[in-house]
Design a protein around this motif. Structure first.
Motif, PDB file in Angstrom:
ATOM      1  N   ALA A 109     -10.378 115.420  56.555  1.00 40.43           N
ATOM      2  CA  ALA A 109     -10.266 114.541  55.402  1.00 40.43           C
ATOM      3  C   ALA A 109     -10.897 115.209  54.182  1.00 40.43           C
ATOM      4  O   ALA A 109     -11.835 116.000  54.305  1.00 40.43           O
ATOM      5  CB  ALA A 109     -10.956 113.216  55.690  1.00 40.43           C
ATOM      6  N   VAL A 110     -10.372 114.870  53.015  1.00 40.43           N
ATOM      7  CA  VAL A 110     -10.855 115.468  51.769  1.00 40.43           C
ATOM      8  C   VAL A 110     -11.200 114.368  50.771  1.00 40.43           C
ATOM      9  O   VAL A 110     -10.379 113.492  50.501  1.00 40.43           O
ATOM     10  CB  VAL A 110      -9.793 116.396  51.150  1.00 40.43           C
ATOM     11  CG1 VAL A 110     -10.296 116.978  49.828  1.00 40.43           C
ATOM     12  CG2 VAL A 110      -9.408 117.509  52.111  1.00 40.43           C
ATOM     13  N   THR A 111     -12.409 114.416  50.244  1.00 48.27           N
ATOM     14  CA  THR A 111     -12.829 113.551  49.151  1.00 48.27           C
ATOM     15  C   THR A 111     -13.241 114.444  47.986  1.00 48.27           C
ATOM     16  O   THR A 111     -14.310 115.058  48.031  1.00 48.27           O
ATOM     17  CB  THR A 111     -14.021 112.664  49.544  1.00 48.27           C
ATOM     18  OG1 THR A 111     -13.696 111.934  50.715  1.00 48.27           O
ATOM     19  CG2 THR A 111     -14.378 111.705  48.428  1.00 48.27           C
ATOM     20  N   PRO A 112     -12.434 114.577  46.949  1.00 48.66           N
ATOM     21  CA  PRO A 112     -12.792 115.483  45.850  1.00 48.66           C
ATOM     22  C   PRO A 112     -14.033 115.014  45.088  1.00 48.66           C
ATOM     23  O   PRO A 112     -14.268 113.807  44.962  1.00 48.66           O
ATOM     24  CB  PRO A 112     -11.559 115.440  44.941  1.00 48.66           C
ATOM     25  CG  PRO A 112     -10.465 114.869  45.768  1.00 48.66           C
ATOM     26  CD  PRO A 112     -11.122 113.953  46.752  1.00 48.66           C
ATOM     27  N   LEU A 113     -14.812 115.967  44.601  1.00 55.68           N
ATOM     28  CA  LEU A 113     -15.861 115.678  43.623  1.00 55.68           C
ATOM     29  C   LEU A 113     -15.239 115.929  42.257  1.00 55.68           C
ATOM     30  O   LEU A 113     -15.032 117.073  41.859  1.00 55.68           O
ATOM     31  CB  LEU A 113     -17.075 116.587  43.839  1.00 55.68           C
ATOM     32  CG  LEU A 113     -18.180 116.451  42.780  1.00 55.68           C
ATOM     33  CD1 LEU A 113     -18.787 115.054  42.793  1.00 55.68           C
ATOM     34  CD2 LEU A 113     -19.256 117.518  42.975  1.00 55.68           C
ATOM     35  N   LEU A 114     -14.905 114.865  41.546  1.00 54.21           N
ATOM     36  CA  LEU A 114     -14.243 115.012  40.254  1.00 54.21           C
ATOM     37  C   LEU A 114     -15.226 115.492  39.190  1.00 54.21           C
ATOM     38  O   LEU A 114     -16.413 115.137  39.219  1.00 54.21           O
ATOM     39  CB  LEU A 114     -13.618 113.684  39.834  1.00 54.21           C
ATOM     40  CG  LEU A 114     -12.542 113.129  40.778  1.00 54.21           C
ATOM     41  CD1 LEU A 114     -12.049 111.774  40.272  1.00 54.21           C
ATOM     42  CD2 LEU A 114     -11.382 114.112  40.918  1.00 54.21           C
ATOM     43  N   PRO A 115     -14.769 116.303  38.247  1.00 53.98           N
ATOM     44  CA  PRO A 115     -15.676 116.830  37.219  1.00 53.98           C
ATOM     45  C   PRO A 115     -16.422 115.753  36.443  1.00 53.98           C
ATOM     46  O   PRO A 115     -17.559 115.957  36.026  1.00 53.98           O
ATOM     47  CB  PRO A 115     -14.731 117.617  36.308  1.00 53.98           C
ATOM     48  CG  PRO A 115     -13.629 118.053  37.203  1.00 53.98           C
ATOM     49  CD  PRO A 115     -13.419 116.904  38.151  1.00 53.98           C
ATOM     50  N   PRO A 171     -18.027 114.701  48.916  1.00 53.54           N
ATOM     51  CA  PRO A 171     -19.154 113.768  48.905  1.00 53.54           C
ATOM     52  C   PRO A 171     -18.827 112.444  49.569  1.00 53.54           C
ATOM     53  O   PRO A 171     -17.670 112.032  49.638  1.00 53.54           O
ATOM     54  CB  PRO A 171     -19.426 113.572  47.403  1.00 53.54           C
ATOM     55  CG  PRO A 171     -18.089 113.814  46.756  1.00 53.54           C
ATOM     56  CD  PRO A 171     -17.433 114.887  47.572  1.00 53.54           C
ATOM     57  N   GLU A 172     -19.859 111.769  50.044  1.00 51.78           N
ATOM     58  CA  GLU A 172     -19.723 110.432  50.615  1.00 51.78           C
ATOM     59  C   GLU A 172     -19.808 109.402  49.496  1.00 51.78           C
ATOM     60  O   GLU A 172     -20.445 109.629  48.461  1.00 51.78           O
ATOM     61  CB  GLU A 172     -20.859 110.176  51.615  1.00 51.78           C
ATOM     62  CG  GLU A 172     -20.921 111.157  52.774  1.00 51.78           C
ATOM     63  CD  GLU A 172     -19.938 110.791  53.877  1.00 51.78           C
ATOM     64  OE1 GLU A 172     -19.270 109.742  53.746  1.00 51.78           O
ATOM     65  OE2 GLU A 172     -19.857 111.547  54.865  1.00 51.78           O
ATOM     66  N   GLN A 173     -19.171 108.252  49.707  1.00 53.04           N
ATOM     67  CA  GLN A 173     -19.320 107.156  48.751  1.00 53.04           C
ATOM     68  C   GLN A 173     -20.789 106.742  48.686  1.00 53.04           C
ATOM     69  O   GLN A 173     -21.448 106.562  49.712  1.00 53.04           O
ATOM     70  CB  GLN A 173     -18.455 105.969  49.174  1.00 53.04           C
ATOM     71  CG  GLN A 173     -16.962 106.221  49.023  1.00 53.04           C
ATOM     72  CD  GLN A 173     -16.539 106.373  47.574  1.00 53.04           C
ATOM     73  OE1 GLN A 173     -16.785 105.498  46.756  1.00 53.04           O
ATOM     74  NE2 GLN A 173     -15.918 107.494  47.240  1.00 53.04           N
ATOM     75  N   GLY A 174     -21.310 106.616  47.471  1.00 58.66           N
ATOM     76  CA  GLY A 174     -22.698 106.242  47.275  1.00 58.66           C
ATOM     77  C   GLY A 174     -23.670 107.409  47.288  1.00 58.66           C
ATOM     78  O   GLY A 174     -24.871 107.208  47.052  1.00 58.66           O
ATOM     79  N   GLU A 175     -23.176 108.619  47.564  1.00 61.83           N
ATOM     80  CA  GLU A 175     -24.049 109.790  47.618  1.00 61.83           C
ATOM     81  C   GLU A 175     -24.361 110.292  46.208  1.00 61.83           C
ATOM     82  O   GLU A 175     -23.479 110.341  45.339  1.00 61.83           O
ATOM     83  CB  GLU A 175     -23.385 110.906  48.419  1.00 61.83           C
ATOM     84  CG  GLU A 175     -24.257 112.144  48.615  1.00 61.83           C
ATOM     85  CD  GLU A 175     -23.623 113.177  49.522  1.00 61.83           C
ATOM     86  OE1 GLU A 175     -24.342 114.076  49.997  1.00 61.83           O
ATOM     87  OE2 GLU A 175     -22.391 113.078  49.765  1.00 61.83           O
ATOM     88  N   ALA A 176     -25.609 110.651  45.975  1.00 66.60           N
ATOM     89  CA  ALA A 176     -25.979 111.236  44.685  1.00 66.60           C
ATOM     90  C   ALA A 176     -25.319 112.601  44.554  1.00 66.60           C
ATOM     91  O   ALA A 176     -25.289 113.374  45.521  1.00 66.60           O
ATOM     92  CB  ALA A 176     -27.489 111.362  44.573  1.00 66.60           C
ATOM     93  N   VAL A 177     -24.814 112.910  43.372  1.00 66.89           N
ATOM     94  CA  VAL A 177     -24.154 114.199  43.160  1.00 66.89           C
ATOM     95  C   VAL A 177     -25.119 115.345  43.433  1.00 66.89           C
ATOM     96  O   VAL A 177     -24.743 116.355  44.034  1.00 66.89           O
ATOM     97  CB  VAL A 177     -23.579 114.280  41.732  1.00 66.89           C
ATOM     98  CG1 VAL A 177     -23.098 115.695  41.416  1.00 66.89           C
ATOM     99  CG2 VAL A 177     -22.431 113.293  41.567  1.00 66.89           C
ATOM    100  N   SER A 178     -26.363 115.204  43.005  1.00 69.51           N
ATOM    101  CA  SER A 178     -27.346 116.271  43.235  1.00 69.51           C
ATOM    102  C   SER A 178     -27.538 116.525  44.723  1.00 69.51           C
ATOM    103  O   SER A 178     -27.676 117.684  45.158  1.00 69.51           O
ATOM    104  CB  SER A 178     -28.683 115.911  42.580  1.00 69.51           C
ATOM    105  OG  SER A 178     -29.182 114.675  43.101  1.00 69.51           O
ATOM    106  N   ALA A 179     -27.533 115.461  45.532  1.00 71.59           N
ATOM    107  CA  ALA A 179     -27.685 115.619  46.977  1.00 71.59           C
ATOM    108  C   ALA A 179     -26.462 116.312  47.562  1.00 71.59           C
ATOM    109  O   ALA A 179     -26.582 117.163  48.461  1.00 71.59           O
ATOM    110  CB  ALA A 179     -27.898 114.265  47.636  1.00 71.59           C
ATOM    111  N   TYR A 180     -25.280 115.951  47.072  1.00 73.49           N
ATOM    112  CA  TYR A 180     -24.068 116.594  47.580  1.00 73.49           C
ATOM    113  C   TYR A 180     -24.054 118.085  47.225  1.00 73.49           C
ATOM    114  O   TYR A 180     -23.695 118.918  48.075  1.00 73.49           O
ATOM    115  CB  TYR A 180     -22.811 115.942  47.022  1.00 73.49           C
ATOM    116  CG  TYR A 180     -21.587 116.749  47.357  1.00 73.49           C
ATOM    117  CD1 TYR A 180     -21.133 116.835  48.671  1.00 73.49           C
ATOM    118  CD2 TYR A 180     -20.928 117.502  46.387  1.00 73.49           C
ATOM    119  CE1 TYR A 180     -20.044 117.622  49.007  1.00 73.49           C
ATOM    120  CE2 TYR A 180     -19.835 118.295  46.712  1.00 73.49           C
ATOM    121  CZ  TYR A 180     -19.396 118.347  48.020  1.00 73.49           C
ATOM    122  OH  TYR A 180     -18.326 119.144  48.351  1.00 73.49           O
TER     123      TYR A 180
END
Length: 230
Positions: free
Chosen positions: A206-212, A50-59
């Motif tokens: 690049a990797v940006t994890p979505l943390l639980p 996910p991008e910084q500021g992105e809604a989780v639902s959108a991701y």
């Protein structure tokens, strides 16, 4: 002949990993007030997560769309877990899919902690040993680099919990064909799978994890809580 996947993890493998994986350690905002996701080496515009500021639902919607491929070319993908799991459970969750990296992160309430990406060979023993390898990397960093008091305390707690077998695996980097990735995404315990293009080069994204624990909007986690005891 014994099954190599059932044998204990060779300590020599962990020592070699420690030497080669120090560069994969990135602090998730410890002592600096903002999360910094793990970044792979090399220059590339490819990224996953996910991008910084992105809604989780959108991701989650965007990640699902990356699996709608008609070809069968294998590709790299980020797997995000619904909940943190112990490393020993990862081989069952990812059964049939080649795991390339295990993402370890010790969750502490309102305390930012390091994220460590552990590269692993094609071995269940190596995958289940990722938490211990992450602890070794954090311990090495603690011994080699000066840290402020809070950051040092956070590292000590993370090392202790990883070595105790905590539920601290947040996700994976895997390589598989789209059909396999869709099947993986449908499994219980898998929150999202996001695939990269088939021509993405290993270690060049690049990797940006979505943390639980991230449930609404992706951004820096709070870091105003007390550091708990080990």
């Amino acid at each position: 002949m014994p099954d190599p996947d059932s044998e204990p993890l060779d300590p020599r493998w962990r020592k070699g990993l420690l030497a080669g994986a120090i560069g994969l350690l990135v602090l998730a905002g410890v002592g600096i007030g903002a999360q910094t996701p793990p970044r792979s080496t090399g220059v590339s515009t490819d990224r996953v997560g996910p991008e910084q500021g992105e809604a989780v639902s959108a991701y989650l919607t965007r990640a699902r769309a990356t699996l709608e491929r008609t070809d069968d070319a294998p590709r790299w993908a980020l797997v995000s877990f619904a909940d943190y799991v112990p490393a020993e459970r990862v081989p069952a969750l990812a059964a049939g899919v080649r795991v390339a990296r295990v993402l370890e992160h010790v969750p502490l309430e309102r305390v930012q902690t390091p994220i460590v990406a552990i590269p692993v060979p094609d071995s269940a023993a190596a995958v289940t040993g990722a938490a211990a390898a992450a602890a070794d990397i954090l311990r090495d960093r603690l011994d080699r680099q000066p840290l402020d008091q809070r950051a040092a305390q956070v590292h000590e707690v993370a090392v202790a919990r990883l070595r105790a077998g905590c539920a601290c695996t947040a996700g994976l980097i895997v390589r598989a064909a789209p059909a396999e990735l869709r099947e993986l995404a449908a499994r219980t315990g898998i929150r999202a799978v996001e695939a990269l293009p088939a021509d993405t080069v290993a270690d060049r994204f690049a990797v940006t994890p979505l943390l639980p624990g991230t449930t609404r909007t992706v951004g820096p986690e709070p870091d105003d809580g007390p550091v708990p005891p080990r």
